[in-house]
Design a protein around this motif. Sequence first.
Motif, PDB file in Angstrom:
ATOM      1  N   SER A  81     -40.370  -9.072  25.563  1.00  0.00           N
ATOM      2  CA  SER A  81     -39.025  -8.911  25.244  1.00  0.00           C
ATOM      3  C   SER A  81     -38.215 -10.337  25.010  1.00  0.00           C
ATOM      4  CB  SER A  81     -38.293  -7.935  25.830  1.00  0.00           C
ATOM      5  OG  SER A  81     -38.074  -8.249  27.035  1.00  0.00           O
ATOM      6  N   GLY A  82     -38.494 -11.135  25.946  1.00  0.00           N
ATOM      7  CA  GLY A  82     -37.673 -12.429  25.904  1.00  0.00           C
ATOM      8  C   GLY A  82     -37.826 -13.171  24.441  1.00  0.00           C
ATOM      9  N   TYR A 107     -35.202 -12.154  22.399  1.00  0.00           N
ATOM     10  CA  TYR A 107     -33.538 -12.872  22.684  1.00  0.00           C
ATOM     11  C   TYR A 107     -33.919 -14.347  22.185  1.00  0.00           C
ATOM     12  CZ  TYR A 107     -32.262  -8.715  25.073  1.00  0.00           C
ATOM     13  OH  TYR A 107     -32.040  -7.366  25.585  1.00  0.00           O
ATOM     14  N   ARG A 108     -34.933 -14.767  22.220  1.00  0.00           N
ATOM     15  CA  ARG A 108     -35.267 -16.318  21.929  1.00  0.00           C
ATOM     16  C   ARG A 108     -35.154 -16.228  20.301  1.00  0.00           C
ATOM     17  NH1 ARG A 108     -37.336 -19.965  25.601  1.00  0.00           N
ATOM     18  NH2 ARG A 108     -37.388 -19.110  27.335  1.00  0.00           N
ATOM     19  N   VAL A 124     -30.223 -19.394  25.441  1.00  0.00           N
ATOM     20  CA  VAL A 124     -30.919 -17.875  25.213  1.00  0.00           C
ATOM     21  C   VAL A 124     -29.972 -17.008  26.212  1.00  0.00           C
ATOM     22  CG1 VAL A 124     -32.863 -18.352  26.522  1.00  0.00           C
ATOM     23  CG2 VAL A 124     -32.583 -16.546  24.775  1.00  0.00           C
ATOM     24  N   SER A 125     -29.791 -17.460  27.247  1.00  0.00           N
ATOM     25  CA  SER A 125     -29.462 -16.488  28.360  1.00  0.00           C
ATOM     26  C   SER A 125     -27.895 -16.156  28.022  1.00  0.00           C
ATOM     27  CB  SER A 125     -29.328 -17.132  29.987  1.00  0.00           C
ATOM     28  OG  SER A 125     -30.627 -17.391  30.289  1.00  0.00           O
ATOM     29  N   ALA A 168     -28.197 -13.572  25.564  1.00  0.00           N
ATOM     30  CA  ALA A 168     -28.473 -12.473  26.139  1.00  0.00           C
ATOM     31  C   ALA A 168     -27.577 -11.663  26.996  1.00  0.00           C
ATOM     32  CB  ALA A 168     -29.907 -12.592  26.927  1.00  0.00           C
ATOM     33  N   ARG A 211     -27.662  -7.094  23.289  1.00  0.00           N
ATOM     34  CA  ARG A 211     -28.541  -6.268  24.231  1.00  0.00           C
ATOM     35  C   ARG A 211     -28.692  -4.757  23.517  1.00  0.00           C
ATOM     36  NH1 ARG A 211     -30.038  -9.112  28.164  1.00  0.00           N
ATOM     37  NH2 ARG A 211     -31.292  -7.477  28.574  1.00  0.00           N
ATOM     38  N   GLY A 234     -39.582  -8.496  30.592  1.00  0.00           N
ATOM     39  CA  GLY A 234     -38.491  -8.880  30.362  1.00  0.00           C
ATOM     40  C   GLY A 234     -37.447  -8.918  31.789  1.00  0.00           C
ATOM     41  N   ARG A 235     -36.248  -8.450  31.529  1.00  0.00           N
ATOM     42  CA  ARG A 235     -35.458  -8.690  32.820  1.00  0.00           C
ATOM     43  C   ARG A 235     -34.939  -7.111  33.087  1.00  0.00           C
ATOM     44  NH1 ARG A 235     -36.766 -12.920  31.268  1.00  0.00           N
ATOM     45  NH2 ARG A 235     -36.235 -14.924  31.788  1.00  0.00           N
ATOM     46  N   ASP A 236     -34.813  -6.515  32.200  1.00  0.00           N
ATOM     47  CA  ASP A 236     -34.147  -5.230  32.290  1.00  0.00           C
ATOM     48  C   ASP A 236     -35.244  -3.892  31.854  1.00  0.00           C
ATOM     49  OD1 ASP A 236     -33.954  -5.911  29.631  1.00  0.00           O
ATOM     50  OD2 ASP A 236     -32.149  -4.842  29.163  1.00  0.00           O
ATOM     51  N   ARG A 288     -30.556 -20.234  34.182  1.00  0.00           N
ATOM     52  CA  ARG A 288     -31.068 -18.982  33.667  1.00  0.00           C
ATOM     53  C   ARG A 288     -31.074 -17.803  34.598  1.00  0.00           C
ATOM     54  NH1 ARG A 288     -35.730 -18.538  30.082  1.00  0.00           N
ATOM     55  NH2 ARG A 288     -36.795 -20.265  30.725  1.00  0.00           N
ATOM     56  N   ASP A 314     -29.021 -14.610  34.229  1.00  0.00           N
ATOM     57  CA  ASP A 314     -29.738 -13.272  34.067  1.00  0.00           C
ATOM     58  C   ASP A 314     -29.386 -12.349  35.264  1.00  0.00           C
ATOM     59  OD1 ASP A 314     -30.849 -14.490  31.871  1.00  0.00           O
ATOM     60  OD2 ASP A 314     -32.690 -15.079  32.782  1.00  0.00           O
ATOM     61  N   ARG A 335     -24.885 -11.536  35.205  1.00  0.00           N
ATOM     62  CA  ARG A 335     -24.226 -11.150  34.010  1.00  0.00           C
ATOM     63  C   ARG A 335     -23.911  -9.600  34.156  1.00  0.00           C
ATOM     64  NH1 ARG A 335     -29.828 -11.166  30.581  1.00  0.00           N
ATOM     65  NH2 ARG A 335     -30.427  -9.049  31.285  1.00  0.00           N
TER      66      ARG A 335
HETATM   67  O1   DC Z   1     -38.675 -14.339  29.476  1.00  0.00           O
HETATM   68  P1   DC Z   1     -37.862 -15.343  28.838  1.00  0.00           P
HETATM   69  O2   DC Z   1     -37.672 -16.558  29.691  1.00  0.00           O
HETATM   70  O3   DC Z   1     -38.743 -15.904  27.292  1.00  0.00           O
HETATM   71  O4   DC Z   1     -36.340 -14.722  28.207  1.00  0.00           O
HETATM   72  C1   DC Z   1     -35.584 -15.487  27.464  1.00  0.00           C
HETATM   73  C2   DC Z   1     -34.108 -15.317  28.138  1.00  0.00           C
HETATM   74  O5   DC Z   1     -33.827 -14.010  27.452  1.00  0.00           O
HETATM   75  C3   DC Z   1     -33.891 -15.022  29.571  1.00  0.00           C
HETATM   76  O6   DC Z   1     -32.858 -16.011  29.928  1.00  0.00           O
HETATM   77  C4   DC Z   1     -33.300 -13.841  29.725  1.00  0.00           C
HETATM   78  C5   DC Z   1     -33.355 -13.061  28.314  1.00  0.00           C
HETATM   79  N1   DC Z   1     -33.779 -11.699  28.493  1.00  0.00           N
HETATM   80  C6   DC Z   1     -33.204 -10.674  28.789  1.00  0.00           C
HETATM   81  O7   DC Z   1     -32.056 -10.617  29.046  1.00  0.00           O
HETATM   82  N2   DC Z   1     -33.550  -9.487  28.854  1.00  0.00           N
HETATM   83  C7   DC Z   1     -35.072  -9.319  28.683  1.00  0.00           C
HETATM   84  N3   DC Z   1     -35.419  -7.884  28.486  1.00  0.00           N
HETATM   85  C8   DC Z   1     -35.628 -10.410  28.356  1.00  0.00           C
HETATM   86  C9   DC Z   1     -35.304 -11.463  28.295  1.00  0.00           C
END
Ligand code: DC
Length: 226
Positions: free
Chosen positions: A34-35, A38-39, A100-101, A104, A110, A130-132, A181, A185, A188
């Motif tokens: 999923s990152g 966002y990239r 990117v952060s 995001a 989002r 990902g993160r979420d 980042r 992350d 936020r």
């Molecule tokens: O996993 P990555 O480092 O390629 O992700 C890039 C940026 O995208 C990271 O700084 C946080 C954001 N991200 C996010 O907020 N939610 C996700 N599900 C995946 C990535």
Amino acid sequence: MKQIIIAIDGYSSCGKGTLAKFVAQQLGYVFIDSGAMYRGLTLKLIENKIDISDLPAIENACKDLFFEFKLNQKKGSYELYVNGQNVEGSIRNLTVSNLVSEVAAISLVRKHLVRVQQAIGKNKGVVMDGRDIGTVVFPDADLKIFMTADSTVRAKRRFNELTKAGMEVSLTDVLANLKKRDYIDSNREDSPLQLKEDYKVLDNSNLSIEQQNSMAMKWVRESMEH
Ligand code: DC
């Protein structure tokens, strides 16, 4: 075999993608980074000179972008295409990583990407990192893994990856970007990276890839039995 959803969240450069790819291959599942989405969006904002404070322009950009993951047969992995263009080669450079952060952290971004991710996972049989993913995208995921590792170990790994790919970067810059980042992350307002109690924690600072893979596969088997 029971089809499940596996969410892998955690800090930057922990090897979430490597683990997710392995688990997906073992199960014959789809792996979604999923990152990368966002990239990909960040790359398009840079290319189109859209400022990250220009929310109407960002909203229009989101509507115009079509994301697809296509299997690269040679590499055995999925690659991101934005509006039909393969962007894998350009989404991991430091220019994109530095912005990117912040992209995001924008709620409308989002909302848009979460909807796309949920549509991809609706038939289950997916591993998404990902993160979420376990908190917002698939709160009912059958298995949630939270990955972490010491920041110096992570910076060295990312530095090796980037230099191997021919990019000229310094370890200091990579570490600084990673810490920035992690901070954005985790702090936020909209869906920050959070370790909730329903996650299994995998700290791979001192683990080999084989060790982390077998730990994860043990959790996968347990989840499938339930
Ligand atoms: O996993 P990555 O480092 O390629 O992700 C890039 C940026 O995208 C990271 O700084 C946080 C954001 N991200 C996010 O907020 N939610 C996700 N599900 C995946 C990535």
